[in-house]
Scaffold this active site. Sequence first.
Site, PDB file in Angstrom:
ATOM      1  N   HIS A 200      -0.762 -40.671 -42.693  1.00 59.23           N
ATOM      2  CA  HIS A 200      -1.164 -41.812 -43.518  1.00 59.23           C
ATOM      3  C   HIS A 200      -2.294 -42.635 -42.921  1.00 59.23           C
ATOM      4  O   HIS A 200      -2.756 -43.575 -43.554  1.00 59.23           O
ATOM      5  CB  HIS A 200       0.033 -42.725 -43.784  1.00 59.23           C
ATOM      6  CG  HIS A 200       0.440 -43.521 -42.586  1.00 59.23           C
ATOM      7  ND1 HIS A 200       1.163 -42.990 -41.563  1.00 59.23           N
ATOM      8  CD2 HIS A 200       0.192 -44.810 -42.248  1.00 59.23           C
ATOM      9  CE1 HIS A 200       1.366 -43.913 -40.645  1.00 59.23           C
ATOM     10  NE2 HIS A 200       0.780 -45.030 -41.025  1.00 59.23           N
TER      11      HIS A 200
HETATM   12  C1  UD1 Z   1       0.849 -49.947 -42.993  1.00 61.61           C
HETATM   13  C2  UD1 Z   1       0.393 -50.383 -41.600  1.00 61.61           C
HETATM   14  C3  UD1 Z   1       0.457 -49.203 -40.646  1.00 61.61           C
HETATM   15  C4  UD1 Z   1       1.828 -48.553 -40.672  1.00 61.61           C
HETATM   16  C5  UD1 Z   1       2.156 -48.168 -42.098  1.00 61.61           C
HETATM   17  C6  UD1 Z   1       3.523 -47.523 -42.199  1.00 61.61           C
HETATM   18  C7  UD1 Z   1      -1.327 -52.138 -41.532  1.00 61.61           C
HETATM   19  C8  UD1 Z   1      -2.742 -52.411 -41.231  1.00 61.61           C
HETATM   20  N1  UD1 Z   1      -0.979 -50.844 -41.616  1.00 61.61           N
HETATM   21  O1  UD1 Z   1      -0.112 -48.995 -43.467  1.00 61.61           O
HETATM   22  O2  UD1 Z   1       0.197 -49.666 -39.338  1.00 61.61           O
HETATM   23  O3  UD1 Z   1       1.811 -47.412 -39.835  1.00 61.61           O
HETATM   24  O4  UD1 Z   1       2.130 -49.355 -42.898  1.00 61.61           O
HETATM   25  O5  UD1 Z   1       3.790 -47.107 -43.488  1.00 61.61           O
HETATM   26  O6  UD1 Z   1      -0.556 -53.053 -41.673  1.00 61.61           O
HETATM   27  N2  UD1 Z   1       1.691 -48.673 -51.151  1.00 61.61           N
HETATM   28  C9  UD1 Z   1       2.575 -48.419 -52.159  1.00 61.61           C
HETATM   29  N3  UD1 Z   1       3.848 -48.892 -52.014  1.00 61.61           N
HETATM   30  C10 UD1 Z   1       4.251 -49.584 -50.920  1.00 61.61           C
HETATM   31  C11 UD1 Z   1       3.324 -49.829 -49.909  1.00 61.61           C
HETATM   32  C12 UD1 Z   1       2.043 -49.365 -50.026  1.00 61.61           C
HETATM   33  O7  UD1 Z   1       2.237 -47.797 -53.157  1.00 61.61           O
HETATM   34  O8  UD1 Z   1       5.431 -49.982 -50.863  1.00 61.61           O
HETATM   35  C13 UD1 Z   1       0.299 -48.142 -51.275  1.00 61.61           C
HETATM   36  C14 UD1 Z   1      -0.637 -49.155 -51.837  1.00 61.61           C
HETATM   37  O9  UD1 Z   1      -1.499 -48.500 -52.696  1.00 61.61           O
HETATM   38  C15 UD1 Z   1      -1.428 -49.638 -50.658  1.00 61.61           C
HETATM   39  C16 UD1 Z   1      -1.388 -48.441 -49.721  1.00 61.61           C
HETATM   40  O10 UD1 Z   1      -0.159 -47.790 -49.995  1.00 61.61           O
HETATM   41  O11 UD1 Z   1      -2.707 -50.018 -50.990  1.00 61.61           O
HETATM   42  C17 UD1 Z   1      -1.448 -48.826 -48.291  1.00 61.61           C
HETATM   43  O12 UD1 Z   1      -0.456 -49.812 -47.969  1.00 61.61           O
HETATM   44  P1  UD1 Z   1      -0.750 -50.887 -46.803  1.00 61.61           P
HETATM   45  O13 UD1 Z   1       0.420 -51.754 -46.601  1.00 61.61           O
HETATM   46  O14 UD1 Z   1      -2.059 -51.548 -47.038  1.00 61.61           O
HETATM   47  O15 UD1 Z   1      -0.987 -49.994 -45.516  1.00 61.61           O
HETATM   48  P2  UD1 Z   1      -0.251 -48.660 -44.999  1.00 61.61           P
HETATM   49  O16 UD1 Z   1      -1.194 -47.540 -45.105  1.00 61.61           O
HETATM   50  O17 UD1 Z   1       1.100 -48.516 -45.616  1.00 61.61           O
END
Ligand code: UD1
Length: 358
Positions: A200
């Site tokens: 990811h």
């Molecule tokens: C975040 C953390 C990362 C961690 C990871 C574990 C930061 C900078 N990154 O990354 O360190 O390893 O979590 O999972 O804080 N989304 C969904 N549903 C959710 C959550 C996210 O659909 O419940 C999608 C959204 O489109 C979002 C994307 O995933 O834009 C990324 O989510 P985000 O929280 O920005 O960062 P992660 O890649 O999950």
Amino acid sequence: MHVLHVVGARPNFMKVAPVMAAMDGHPNIQQILVHTGQHYDANMSDIFFRELGLPQPDLNLEVGSGSHAVQTAQVMVRMEDVLLDRQPDIVLVYGDVNSTVATAIVCAKLGIPVGHVEAGLRSFDRSMPEEINRLLTDQIADVLFTPSADGDANLQREGVAAERIHRVGNVMIDTLIRLLPQASFDAQHWPERYALVTLHRPSNVDAPDMLRQILATLAQLSLDIPIIFPIHPRTRQRIQELGLSPANTHLMLQEPLGYLDFLALQRHAAVVITDSGGIQEETTFLGVPCLTVRENTERPITVTLGTNILVGQDMNRLQEEVAHVLAGDSKTGQIPPLWDGRAGQRIAEIIGQRAWQF
Ligand code: UD1
């Protein structure tokens, strides 16, 4: 004493659970749990609360997704109100996600003491968003709980006073040790021998060429060994955007799994291929070979002592290392010191004794 814990994203939940459990029933401590809502899908959040036995959050700030600036700013704005309202004696933040640094900054400006659990880890790669979060959080935290000696050394090099640093061990491993007996492998559902994959990191999945190469390599490897690949929502989005459909009968794309199912799959895997931080640690504890698709790691002890190998973004290297494992020639390792299931208790003792007040 009022302790306010802040979590936001999936890897935070396994870290807060042992600390809350250790503080539960402590005569001097009342706890409040705040979920920022950075992760909000049921399979990224709710299932972990259930399986880890966490209480429902007292508050959910429902910040959701957004750019880094938007997400971090939303946590800051909403957290400020919460902290002014609740006036905790200390706030504990976990790991390296955006919710962690956002909360630490608000605490520092309000003069509320903040403790960082999993402090001192460094990849020395400032293109990683988490590295920026780690550096900033550790600079402004009042008390820093490290999982291993490299964390202490990094903090001291950055000028953090030694009396603020407490090496307590690895809270994520506390949770693993507690729940491993409940993580049963479902032999009806999964192949007997398989590789387990998670990806990811922006460096792997946000760069279309890299993601294409990785998926092509996995599709090829799956001809030698079935691959189970629970897909993070970020990765799924990128795959859809590019119109890639790498699945074949041996490359099994899954929705994100709960903690217990994933732990059972890790323990039973022939090899794990990942770019996660926590999984490098969990495989080291379990003695399962881990190939990390990154050029660096903030958890070097998993390489020096554990079963982890950094293969970088070199797909030939990844294929070679998988071939070694399949030929029965895989890296063995040891469990690092203080990864003993008692890190949460050590943190609770330090907080309970107010050893963080100077
Ligand atoms: C975040 C953390 C990362 C961690 C990871 C574990 C930061 C900078 N990154 O990354 O360190 O390893 O979590 O999972 O804080 N989304 C969904 N549903 C959710 C959550 C996210 O659909 O419940 C999608 C959204 O489109 C979002 C994307 O995933 O834009 C990324 O989510 P985000 O929280 O920005 O960062 P992660 O890649 O999950």
